[in-house]
Design an enzyme around this catalytic site. Structure first.
Site, PDB file in Angstrom:
ATOM      1  N   GLN A   1       0.594  -0.978   0.347  1.00 41.14           N
ATOM      2  CA  GLN A   1       0.008  -0.346  -0.185  1.00 41.14           C
ATOM      3  C   GLN A   1       0.939   0.967   0.023  1.00 41.14           C
ATOM      4  OE1 GLN A   1      -3.442  -0.468  -0.045  1.00 41.14           O
ATOM      5  NE2 GLN A   1      -3.434   1.934  -0.525  1.00 41.14           N
TER       6      GLN A   1
ATOM      7  N   HIS B   1       1.786   3.470  -2.935  1.00 45.91           N
ATOM      8  CA  HIS B   1       1.194   3.880  -3.547  1.00 45.91           C
ATOM      9  C   HIS B   1       1.392   5.358  -4.678  1.00 45.91           C
ATOM     10  CE1 HIS B   1      -2.690   1.501  -5.098  1.00 45.91           C
ATOM     11  NE2 HIS B   1      -2.286   0.860  -3.461  1.00 45.91           N
TER      12      HIS B   1
ATOM     13  N   GLU C   1     -10.141   3.588   4.116  1.00 48.35           N
ATOM     14  CA  GLU C   1     -10.108   3.508   2.748  1.00 48.35           C
ATOM     15  C   GLU C   1     -10.297   2.057   2.151  1.00 48.35           C
ATOM     16  OE1 GLU C   1      -8.725   3.898  -1.622  1.00 48.35           O
ATOM     17  OE2 GLU C   1      -7.301   4.087  -0.591  1.00 48.35           O
ATOM     18  N   HIS C   2      -9.357   1.180   2.860  1.00 52.50           N
ATOM     19  CA  HIS C   2      -8.858  -0.360   2.943  1.00 52.50           C
ATOM     20  C   HIS C   2      -8.912  -1.235   4.554  1.00 52.50           C
ATOM     21  CE1 HIS C   2      -6.411   1.380  -0.826  1.00 52.50           C
ATOM     22  NE2 HIS C   2      -7.516   0.172  -1.922  1.00 52.50           N
TER      23      HIS C   2
ATOM     24  N   ASP D   1      -7.288  -4.968  -5.583  1.00 52.44           N
ATOM     25  CA  ASP D   1      -6.688  -3.432  -6.555  1.00 52.44           C
ATOM     26  C   ASP D   1      -7.287  -4.069  -8.166  1.00 52.44           C
ATOM     27  OD1 ASP D   1      -5.867  -1.458  -5.034  1.00 52.44           O
ATOM     28  OD2 ASP D   1      -3.199  -2.180  -4.635  1.00 52.44           O
TER      29      ASP D   1
ATOM     30  N   HIS E   1     -51.521  24.342  -3.986  1.00 58.05           N
ATOM     31  CA  HIS E   1     -51.409  23.256  -3.683  1.00 58.05           C
ATOM     32  C   HIS E   1     -52.632  22.637  -3.743  1.00 58.05           C
ATOM     33  CE1 HIS E   1     -47.223  24.140  -3.398  1.00 58.05           C
ATOM     34  NE2 HIS E   1     -46.802  22.535  -3.436  1.00 58.05           N
TER      35      HIS E   1
END
Length: 436
Positions: free
Chosen positions: A259, A262, A326-327, A360, A419
């Site tokens: 990770q 990245h 996120e993960h 991924d 209305h």
């Protein structure tokens, strides 16, 4: 030792220190706001001329045409490795299979006698997909964006990616049925998709991750135009691992390192109630990092990262829920039990044999996920993001009559007498018809 003194004992910290431990890397957007604003203005007014200027400036490329020819797209099939094609096919099948189950069912129900209500689901007609270039072209993002778009039924799909677009991206796009491909990147490509230019069609929703300039462009254009939407704002990538005594430190170390590569602003976090696991993970990371090509990126990202030891697994779960990663990787003896306690996460990887790296590329769920804590309220990309839902109501005169009194009562309480008038006019018509 490359990694030393990184272990944090959670219960030795006061509440302020604990809160600080969960802070994300600070995203400095102020310095890019004006730059992006100027780019957007130029593209809006000068269109392709502005795109040429910025492509030359930022990508050092002078293109005769932004659109990739169909011939070049077709030839990509013969310019990529056979092993790559086999792997992409497996990935395509798994992602398609998972996303094909996400289509929302139509609703058609008789609410009561004379009142029929429906929900119809339609694709967003024109969409733009942005695929980052950068350090390495992300062909996997083509799969994750294109497949749900095709399943949703989007008619006009435009793909933009910085030049030069590699054959792997062209091949994957062709496999997904995407043929409108443009070599344009950065904030200028987002502006081009938002407004349209002489060569690039205007779209109604833009998807895909990008750098801080791309993200800022998506934000500004989303506020500027009423007929434009965006998928989400992508922040730095994140991974939290919850581990107990049963976890394998070698596996955890490899997951954290995968990770971290990245980007420089990536953040990873190990949460464990076993200090020996934390120590072994750090030792193992020191071994594995030596053979990795992105060692400098990983070491920089480690400055943002945390290795936290708690008194028990319940504390680990609480920290993760507060952070909303996120993960989330759960590498514990009873991972299904931990799963039942998770409140916030973009995507979860369960057990010792589920590395985030598989998610991924190939397992099936989308890898475009909420970051920076937005998993508290947001979900990963799905087919639903490429669709819109429209409600339909159809009343007969009998149905209208049965609810007329209630509508008039409620509208008068809200002081909306027009209305009520819309109901009265129809009721008078019904009354007069039967009297005649």
């Amino acid at each position: 030792m490359l990694l030393e003194n990184k272990i944090i004992y959670w219960n030795d910290l006061n509440s302020i220190q604990q809160k600080n431990m969960l802070l994300r890397p600070n995203i400095q957007r102020n310095h890019v706001k004006q730059v992006v604003k100027d780019i957007i203005s130029d593209v809006r007014n000068l269109r392709d001329e502005a795109l040429q200027k910025y492509t030359n400036k930022f990508d050092n490329v002078q293109l005769d045409s932004f659109k990739v020819s169909q011939d070049r797209i077709n030839k990509s099939e013969f310019l990529v490795d056979e092993e790559f094609k086999k792997s992409v096919l497996l990935s395509f099948k798994n992602i398609y299979k998972f996303h094909s189950k996400q289509n929302m069912n139509m609703i058609d129900i008789n609410i009561q006698t004379g009142i029929r209500c429906q929900q119809i689901v339609l694709p967003i007609e024109s969409i733009g997909l942005y695929v980052p270039g950068g350090v390495s072209p992300l062909f996997s993002t083509v799969l994750m964006l294109s497949i749900p778009a095709v399943i949703a039924g989007c008619k006009n799909i435009i793909l933009c990616s910085p030049p030069p677009i590699v054959n792997e991206i062209l091949y994957v796009a062709k496999m997904c049925g995407i043929n409108n491909i443009f070599e344009i990147g950065g904030a200028q490509s987002i502006a081009a998709l938002a407004f349209g230019t002489e060569t690039i069609p205007k779209v109604n929703k833009i998807f895909g991750p990008g750098n801080v300039y791309v993200t800022e462009a998506k934000l500004q254009l989303n506020q500027l135009l009423t007929d434009l939407s965006i998928d989400m704002t992508a922040g730095p990538s994140e991974l939290v691992v919850i581990a107990d005594h049963s976890a394998n430190p070698i596996f955890i170390a490899s997951d954290l390192l995968s990770q971290l590569e990245h980007g420089y602003d990536t953040q990873v976090m190990l949460l464990t109630c076993n200090h020996m696991i934390a120590e072994k993970v750090l030792t193992e990371m020191n071994k594995q990092i030596l053979n990795l090509s992105r060692k400098s990126i990983i070491l920089s990202a480690l400055e943002n990262s945390r290795f936290i030891v708690t008194n028990n697994l319940i504390d680990c779960i609480g920290i993760s829920n507060s952070y909303a990663p996120e993960h989330l990787s759960i590498q514990t003896e009873n991972s299904r039990y931990i799963l039942s306690k998770v409140l916030n996460a973009g995507s979860i990887f369960l057990g010792h044999w589920s590395p985030e790296a598989v998610g991924d590329y190939i397992s099936g769920p989308n890898h475009v996920l909420p970051t920076y804590g937005s998993a508290i309220v947001s979900s990963g990309l799905s087919v639903l993001d490429f669709q819109k839902r429209i409600s339909v109501q159809e009343l007969t005169s009998v149905g209208l009559k049965s609810v007329s009194h209630a509508v008039m009562c409620l509208s008068m309480v809200e002081k909306m007498d027009a209305h009520s008038n819309a109901i009265i006019q129809r009721m008078n018509f019904i009354k007069n018809r039967y009297e005649d």
